[in-house]
Write a protein that holds these residues in place. Structure first.
Motif, PDB file in Angstrom:
ATOM      1  N   ALA A   4       1.233  -0.760  -0.517  1.00 42.38           N
ATOM      2  CA  ALA A   4      -0.158   0.114  -0.382  1.00 42.38           C
ATOM      3  C   ALA A   4       1.194   1.317  -0.194  1.00 42.38           C
ATOM      4  CB  ALA A   4      -0.921  -0.149   0.970  1.00 42.38           C
ATOM      5  N   THR A   5       0.801   1.793  -0.453  1.00 38.61           N
ATOM      6  CA  THR A   5       1.482   3.318  -0.604  1.00 38.61           C
ATOM      7  C   THR A   5       0.765   4.543  -0.243  1.00 38.61           C
ATOM      8  OG1 THR A   5       1.965   2.810  -3.471  1.00 38.61           O
ATOM      9  CG2 THR A   5       1.942   5.175  -2.300  1.00 38.61           C
ATOM     10  N   THR A   6       1.470   5.012   0.274  1.00 36.59           N
ATOM     11  CA  THR A   6       0.783   5.896   1.661  1.00 36.59           C
ATOM     12  C   THR A   6       1.267   7.490   1.056  1.00 36.59           C
ATOM     13  OG1 THR A   6       3.334   7.040   2.620  1.00 36.59           O
ATOM     14  CG2 THR A   6       1.767   4.971   3.367  1.00 36.59           C
ATOM     15  N   ASP A   7       0.607   8.719   1.295  1.00 38.31           N
ATOM     16  CA  ASP A   7      -0.077  10.053   1.341  1.00 38.31           C
ATOM     17  C   ASP A   7       1.802  10.489   0.566  1.00 38.31           C
ATOM     18  OD1 ASP A   7      -2.021   9.995   1.578  1.00 38.31           O
ATOM     19  OD2 ASP A   7      -2.242  10.961   3.173  1.00 38.31           O
ATOM     20  N   ASP A   8       3.042  10.096   1.709  1.00 36.69           N
ATOM     21  CA  ASP A   8       3.812  10.768   1.437  1.00 36.69           C
ATOM     22  C   ASP A   8       5.039   9.709   0.170  1.00 36.69           C
ATOM     23  OD1 ASP A   8       4.273   9.457   2.715  1.00 36.69           O
ATOM     24  OD2 ASP A   8       6.054  10.003   4.307  1.00 36.69           O
ATOM     25  N   GLY A   9       4.331   8.750  -0.266  1.00 38.78           N
ATOM     26  CA  GLY A   9       5.166   8.002  -1.249  1.00 38.78           C
ATOM     27  C   GLY A   9       5.547   6.892  -0.667  1.00 38.78           C
ATOM     28  N   VAL A  10       5.667   6.517  -0.012  1.00 37.14           N
ATOM     29  CA  VAL A  10       6.056   4.797   0.513  1.00 37.14           C
ATOM     30  C   VAL A  10       5.351   4.124   0.789  1.00 37.14           C
ATOM     31  CG1 VAL A  10       7.097   4.020   3.236  1.00 37.14           C
ATOM     32  CG2 VAL A  10       7.111   7.133   2.591  1.00 37.14           C
ATOM     33  N   LYS A  11       5.792   2.924   0.244  1.00 30.84           N
ATOM     34  CA  LYS A  11       4.936   1.534   0.111  1.00 30.84           C
ATOM     35  C   LYS A  11       5.405   0.685   1.751  1.00 30.84           C
ATOM     36  CE  LYS A  11       5.642   1.855  -4.926  1.00 30.84           C
ATOM     37  NZ  LYS A  11       6.699   1.146  -5.512  1.00 30.84           N
ATOM     38  N   LEU A  12       4.385   0.198   2.227  1.00 29.98           N
ATOM     39  CA  LEU A  12       3.870  -0.795   2.418  1.00 29.98           C
ATOM     40  C   LEU A  12       3.925  -2.061   2.393  1.00 29.98           C
ATOM     41  CD1 LEU A  12       2.124   2.146   5.522  1.00 29.98           C
ATOM     42  CD2 LEU A  12       4.954   1.230   5.018  1.00 29.98           C
ATOM     43  N   TYR A  13       4.884  -2.933   2.746  1.00 30.32           N
ATOM     44  CA  TYR A  13       4.305  -4.387   3.238  1.00 30.32           C
ATOM     45  C   TYR A  13       2.995  -4.594   3.579  1.00 30.32           C
ATOM     46  CZ  TYR A  13       4.364  -9.386   2.617  1.00 30.32           C
ATOM     47  OH  TYR A  13       4.430 -10.826   2.407  1.00 30.32           O
ATOM     48  N   TYR A  14       2.152  -5.147   3.374  1.00 27.70           N
ATOM     49  CA  TYR A  14       1.155  -6.160   3.847  1.00 27.70           C
ATOM     50  C   TYR A  14       1.048  -7.540   3.769  1.00 27.70           C
ATOM     51  CZ  TYR A  14      -2.313  -5.423  -0.020  1.00 27.70           C
ATOM     52  OH  TYR A  14      -2.888  -5.562  -0.635  1.00 27.70           O
ATOM     53  N   GLU A  15      -0.141  -8.225   4.860  1.00 24.44           N
ATOM     54  CA  GLU A  15      -0.290  -9.714   4.015  1.00 24.44           C
ATOM     55  C   GLU A  15      -1.875  -9.709   4.495  1.00 24.44           C
ATOM     56  OE1 GLU A  15       2.349 -12.634   6.402  1.00 24.44           O
ATOM     57  OE2 GLU A  15       3.965 -12.346   4.581  1.00 24.44           O
TER      58      GLU A  15
END
Length: 294
Positions: A4-15
């Motif tokens: 998922a991509t945050t408002d400031d462009g950081v990609k967060l891995y999820y399961e």
């Protein structure tokens, strides 16, 4: 890998696993998405469960500057994951750093919270401990950047509120320490500097707590000394809260005693979902010890 991509462009891995009412699990500083495996398996039988690695924790992105890390960003990252998955409301379960994020989620984004589990929260929150905690944040960051992650893990894993885990479950503790050593030293140092070291004291959030209406479970181990008094504070100030204390447990309660943790949290969620979670009776606030007056 799903991100998922945050408002400031950081990609967060999820399961994610399961179906039903969503539960989002938010990990502590010394853990990552893997630390919720026992909860994903248990709650995933009846719920749609999501866990993710915070910014700075592989395989999520590792922003290079501490300015990209803060309590507000950690809180808003929960919502970013939910929005990516098209989830409007969820139960939010957090431990320690994740517990602070879940509390702040209830303060900042209450419309998106079905309930909150605020577990293992309190490190550095008390007025007389703030300076000490922030000094230790600097020591931790320096150790991470100077010695690297594996050497840091060998020391940090044996903190005074984590040895209970080793004594109770040596095999589980060994896995916890191994996974801690696999983190990013830069990401962990930036988390300490930007998020841990700069977050506001719980005692500065009292007015907001008093206005909270989201069902809230405060959960702590009885040997997690830095969290005991702050847990009572939150219980006293949040009118829709309950406090549960796990006996003979330290800080890493979801790993140290997953069966008890899951049972307590499950009973809480069941009460919330059946409309049986209460708000404090105003009569409980009477200015009397026994209720009898002259």
């Amino acid at each position: 890998m799903p991100h998922a991509t945050t408002d400031d462009g950081v990609k967060l891995y999820y399961e994610e696993v399961g179906s039903g009412t969503p539960i989002v699990f938010v990990h502590e500083f010394a853990a990552d998405h893997r630390s919720w495996e026992a909860q994903m398996r248990f709650f995933g039988q009846r719920h749609r469960c999501i866990t993710y690695s915070a910014r700075g924790y592989p395989p999520s992105d590792i922003p290079e500057k501490p300015a990209s890390y803060s309590q507000n960003r950690a809180t808003d990252d929960i919502l970013a994951v939910m929005k990516h998955l098209k989830i409007d409301k969820a139960h939010v379960v957090g431990l320690s750093m994740g517990g602070f994020a879940s509390l702040h989620f209830g303060l900042r984004h209450p419309a998106h919270a079905l309930s909150l589990v605020v577990a293992g929260v309190g490190y550095g929150a008390e007025r007389d401990q703030q300076a000490k905690f922030r000094a230790e944040v600097e020591v931790v960051a320096k150790s991470l950047l100077g010695e690297g992650m594996p050497a840091f893990a060998e020391k940090y894993a044996y903190g005074p509120t984590r040895v209970q885990f080793e004594n109770k479950d040596p095999r589980g503790f060994a896995q916890f320490k191994k996974e801690l050593g696999e983190h990013s030293a830069l990401g962990s140092a930036n988390t300490q500097i930007g998020c841990q070291g700069q977050r506001p004291s719980l005692y500065d959030l009292v007015e907001g707590m008093r206005k909270m209406t989201t069902p809230t479970l405060i959960l702590t181990g009885d040997e997690d000394w830095p969290c005991l008094t702050p847990s009572v504070l939150m219980k006293r100030e949040i009118p829709t809260s309950a406090l549960a204390v796990m006996p003979n447990c330290g800080h890493t309660i979801n790993l140290e005693d997953p069966d008890q943790f899951n049972r307590i949290v499950n009973e809480f969620i069941v009460q919330v979902e059946t409309g049986r979670w209460p708000q404090r009776d105003p009569r409980a606030l009477a200015n009397s010890i026994t209720g009898m007056k002259n």
